[in-house]
Design a protein around this motif. Sequence first.
Motif, PDB file in Angstrom:
ATOM      1  N   TYR A   1      -1.297  -1.082  -4.245  1.00 43.33           N
ATOM      2  CA  TYR A   1      -2.463  -0.203  -4.210  1.00 43.33           C
ATOM      3  C   TYR A   1      -1.954   1.197  -3.865  1.00 43.33           C
ATOM      4  O   TYR A   1      -1.434   1.428  -2.770  1.00 43.33           O
ATOM      5  CB  TYR A   1      -3.488  -0.710  -3.200  1.00 43.33           C
ATOM      6  N   ALA A   2      -2.053   2.092  -4.825  1.00 40.07           N
ATOM      7  CA  ALA A   2      -1.484   3.439  -4.700  1.00 40.07           C
ATOM      8  C   ALA A   2      -2.612   4.423  -4.429  1.00 40.07           C
ATOM      9  O   ALA A   2      -3.461   4.659  -5.290  1.00 40.07           O
ATOM     10  CB  ALA A   2      -0.736   3.812  -5.981  1.00 40.07           C
ATOM     11  N   VAL A   3      -2.617   4.994  -3.234  1.00 44.12           N
ATOM     12  CA  VAL A   3      -3.699   5.874  -2.801  1.00 44.12           C
ATOM     13  C   VAL A   3      -3.274   7.323  -2.987  1.00 44.12           C
ATOM     14  O   VAL A   3      -2.178   7.719  -2.567  1.00 44.12           O
ATOM     15  CB  VAL A   3      -4.051   5.611  -1.322  1.00 44.12           C
TER      16      VAL A   3
ATOM     17  N   ILE B   1      -5.944   4.446  -6.438  1.00 42.90           N
ATOM     18  CA  ILE B   1      -7.218   4.714  -5.756  1.00 42.90           C
ATOM     19  C   ILE B   1      -7.267   6.195  -5.423  1.00 42.90           C
ATOM     20  O   ILE B   1      -6.433   6.697  -4.666  1.00 42.90           O
ATOM     21  CB  ILE B   1      -7.332   3.881  -4.465  1.00 42.90           C
ATOM     22  N   ALA B   2      -8.226   6.904  -5.999  1.00 41.70           N
ATOM     23  CA  ALA B   2      -8.369   8.346  -5.749  1.00 41.70           C
ATOM     24  C   ALA B   2      -9.189   8.535  -4.477  1.00 41.70           C
ATOM     25  O   ALA B   2     -10.421   8.635  -4.510  1.00 41.70           O
ATOM     26  CB  ALA B   2      -9.020   9.035  -6.937  1.00 41.70           C
ATOM     27  N   ALA B   3      -8.506   8.557  -3.339  1.00 40.22           N
ATOM     28  CA  ALA B   3      -9.185   8.684  -2.043  1.00 40.22           C
ATOM     29  C   ALA B   3      -8.140   8.953  -0.981  1.00 40.22           C
ATOM     30  O   ALA B   3      -6.930   8.841  -1.221  1.00 40.22           O
ATOM     31  CB  ALA B   3      -9.949   7.405  -1.707  1.00 40.22           C
TER      32      ALA B   3
ATOM     33  N   LEU C   1       0.862  -1.178   0.000  1.00 38.12           N
ATOM     34  CA  LEU C   1       0.000   0.000   0.000  1.00 38.12           C
ATOM     35  C   LEU C   1       0.896   1.224   0.000  1.00 38.12           C
ATOM     36  O   LEU C   1       1.711   1.408   0.909  1.00 38.12           O
ATOM     37  CB  LEU C   1      -0.898   0.007   1.239  1.00 38.12           C
ATOM     38  N   ASP C   2       0.783   2.068  -1.031  1.00 35.69           N
ATOM     39  CA  ASP C   2       1.549   3.323  -1.144  1.00 35.69           C
ATOM     40  C   ASP C   2       0.595   4.467  -0.862  1.00 35.69           C
ATOM     41  O   ASP C   2      -0.315   4.736  -1.653  1.00 35.69           O
ATOM     42  CB  ASP C   2       2.164   3.429  -2.545  1.00 35.69           C
ATOM     43  N   ILE C   3       0.774   5.165   0.265  1.00 37.63           N
ATOM     44  CA  ILE C   3      -0.139   6.239   0.683  1.00 37.63           C
ATOM     45  C   ILE C   3       0.422   7.577   0.241  1.00 37.63           C
ATOM     46  O   ILE C   3       1.546   7.943   0.583  1.00 37.63           O
ATOM     47  CB  ILE C   3      -0.341   6.218   2.204  1.00 37.63           C
ATOM     48  N   GLY C   4      -0.367   8.334  -0.515  1.00 38.90           N
ATOM     49  CA  GLY C   4       0.077   9.615  -1.057  1.00 38.90           C
ATOM     50  C   GLY C   4       1.010   9.397  -2.227  1.00 38.90           C
ATOM     51  O   GLY C   4       2.115   9.942  -2.279  1.00 38.90           O
ATOM     52  N   THR C   5       0.554   8.633  -3.216  1.00 36.10           N
ATOM     53  CA  THR C   5       1.450   8.164  -4.278  1.00 36.10           C
ATOM     54  C   THR C   5       1.945   9.269  -5.180  1.00 36.10           C
ATOM     55  O   THR C   5       3.028   9.166  -5.751  1.00 36.10           O
ATOM     56  CB  THR C   5       0.766   7.063  -5.107  1.00 36.10           C
ATOM     57  N   GLY C   6       1.184  10.371  -5.336  1.00 36.95           N
ATOM     58  CA  GLY C   6       1.637  11.451  -6.221  1.00 36.95           C
ATOM     59  C   GLY C   6       1.813  10.962  -7.636  1.00 36.95           C
ATOM     60  O   GLY C   6       0.860  10.549  -8.308  1.00 36.95           O
ATOM     61  N   SER C   7       3.057  10.957  -8.106  1.00 40.92           N
ATOM     62  CA  SER C   7       3.350  10.522  -9.478  1.00 40.92           C
ATOM     63  C   SER C   7       3.318   9.014  -9.632  1.00 40.92           C
ATOM     64  O   SER C   7       3.355   8.513 -10.758  1.00 40.92           O
ATOM     65  CB  SER C   7       4.734  11.028  -9.882  1.00 40.92           C
ATOM     66  N   GLY C   8       3.309   8.270  -8.515  1.00 41.95           N
ATOM     67  CA  GLY C   8       3.391   6.813  -8.589  1.00 41.95           C
ATOM     68  C   GLY C   8       4.806   6.280  -8.514  1.00 41.95           C
ATOM     69  O   GLY C   8       5.037   5.076  -8.670  1.00 41.95           O
TER      70      GLY C   8
ATOM     71  N   VAL D   1       3.036  -4.570   3.214  1.00 44.89           N
ATOM     72  CA  VAL D   1       3.930  -3.423   3.405  1.00 44.89           C
ATOM     73  C   VAL D   1       3.138  -2.136   3.199  1.00 44.89           C
ATOM     74  O   VAL D   1       2.337  -2.040   2.261  1.00 44.89           O
ATOM     75  CB  VAL D   1       5.116  -3.457   2.412  1.00 44.89           C
ATOM     76  N   VAL D   2       3.361  -1.156   4.076  1.00 43.94           N
ATOM     77  CA  VAL D   2       2.825   0.200   3.889  1.00 43.94           C
ATOM     78  C   VAL D   2       3.997   1.137   3.651  1.00 43.94           C
ATOM     79  O   VAL D   2       4.966   1.149   4.431  1.00 43.94           O
ATOM     80  CB  VAL D   2       2.019   0.670   5.111  1.00 43.94           C
ATOM     81  N   VAL D   3       3.925   1.910   2.574  1.00 40.01           N
ATOM     82  CA  VAL D   3       4.962   2.888   2.228  1.00 40.01           C
ATOM     83  C   VAL D   3       4.309   4.255   2.139  1.00 40.01           C
ATOM     84  O   VAL D   3       3.215   4.394   1.556  1.00 40.01           O
ATOM     85  CB  VAL D   3       5.631   2.543   0.880  1.00 40.01           C
ATOM     86  N   THR D   4       4.954   5.265   2.692  1.00 40.30           N
ATOM     87  CA  THR D   4       4.461   6.625   2.514  1.00 40.30           C
ATOM     88  C   THR D   4       5.617   7.602   2.578  1.00 40.30           C
ATOM     89  O   THR D   4       6.635   7.336   3.236  1.00 40.30           O
ATOM     90  CB  THR D   4       3.408   7.003   3.573  1.00 40.30           C
ATOM     91  N   GLU D   5       5.479   8.694   1.879  1.00 34.67           N
ATOM     92  CA  GLU D   5       6.393   9.826   2.014  1.00 34.67           C
ATOM     93  C   GLU D   5       5.508  11.043   2.222  1.00 34.67           C
ATOM     94  O   GLU D   5       5.241  11.806   1.296  1.00 34.67           O
ATOM     95  CB  GLU D   5       7.286   9.975   0.785  1.00 34.67           C
TER      96      GLU D   5
END
Length: 504
Positions: free
Chosen positions: A259-261, A287-289, A237-244, A308-312
Amino acid sequence: ALLTRIALCREQGIPTVPRTATLRVAAIQSDQLMHQISLPPTISGFDMQTFDTLSAAAKKYILRMHLPNLEYEQLSETLEAPVPEDGKLSTLAAAPLHLPVVKAGRVDAIVMWFDYDLWEGHSLSTGPHADCLWKQNVQCVSLEGGTQMAQPGDTLELNMVICCNDSTSLHRWLVFETITLRPADPAAEAAVAKVNVAAPDALGGRIWHFDMMLDVARNDLYERAIRAAVTPGAVVLDIGTGSGLLALMAVRHGASHVYAVEANAEVAEKARGVIAANGCADRITVIAAKSDDIGVGEGRELPQLVDVVVTETMGTDLLSELMYPILDDARRRLLKPGGRMVPSSGRVIGQLLETHSDWMTLGYPTPAQPGDADLAPLNRLMPPFWSTLPLSKLQYTALCDPLPLAAFDFTRPLDPDGVFHELSVPIHTAGRAHVLALWWDAVLWLGEEPVRIETGPDSRYARTEDAHWMTMVQVLDPDGVAVAAGDRLPLQVFNDNHVTYAQI
């Protein structure tokens, strides 16, 4: 707004301080600026051309920068354009300005500021040579057609428009709607840059997004952490993916699905284009949310808990983008027990400083001379606040070693009360404690080879104007608290899982 008020007073015969103003304009070339507002075709080996289309709309903005912190060359004379006697900017904008080019180069931006005649014998400059809080206005330029490299003898023709939020607002700002580079040779074709002030901008003016994506060190550290955290076949799960970008890295290192949020629907759509261009549309779902609005199970956004959860989502203050509440929610609802998190922890770090830049005290000091107005009592009305800047802008003496102010373990439940404690700070240099400089570090991966990112005085963020992370400087006392070497100064620190404050 100031010039509008001066004009209103003049109409009623009321003298004003300042009396008049002069607009100053110059053209510059800056590789650093271009680096911060646009993207190359590839980043970390991924095709990013789809996302770079967002930079065109962002260039309509007037950036606020301390020019001394920007690496640039001035290509033109500094044009002086006095504000007309009626004080109206519309009169100033009625005719184009002509800016003589004196040095060969690429016109990357037009910079502008105002100088003020306060009263007889007294003036105020907001320009780049004034050691003050004022920033200069910077408008980026993208010339098209003709000869796009300026040469001595050429002229830049600037057509100005006055912008405002609505017809009732006193606040106005200047934008050069059309910028034309006219060669000295009348037979040569002119190059033109046009700005659509009304153009939609999905990033809402947050041009630091480009600096973030172009931060090679940041990208490399995240990729190292993702390589360590993502085992073959993992669901991410990528939270706040921006450009991906981070989602693509996860696929490159073995994720079966990501899953890129992304909360911004327009940015999410751009991310889908980037992901498709890199051949990963079947392994990355955008996912646009907001992540706290998604769920797990049949009919929900996630078919299963993730590995795995990834965020920046770090801000200049570590948690100022609410990263800890975001990660706490993801850990509780969306991550498998024992799952991995990037980042896993972080610290806010501080250092007491004596400042030698008067404007950075941001308060009213005790009068230096008998008879001077004493405005210091007004300081009691000021809430604790901080500003952000490249630390290199500040002239200072460090009074203590850097010390951790608050630590957060994102793998453990969030404490809703945040952090509140008192530290005893050992002083190593005598002086006056004016401000507390704040930065952070974070552990992206804690393993045999830990991956850590930091934003302190030795990092690029202490030197780069308008970087996506800068140093926070909180004023503690405008007069400064006197300290001697060997003292221990009590410092109260508070973080509400959002922002950090301190007081002596």
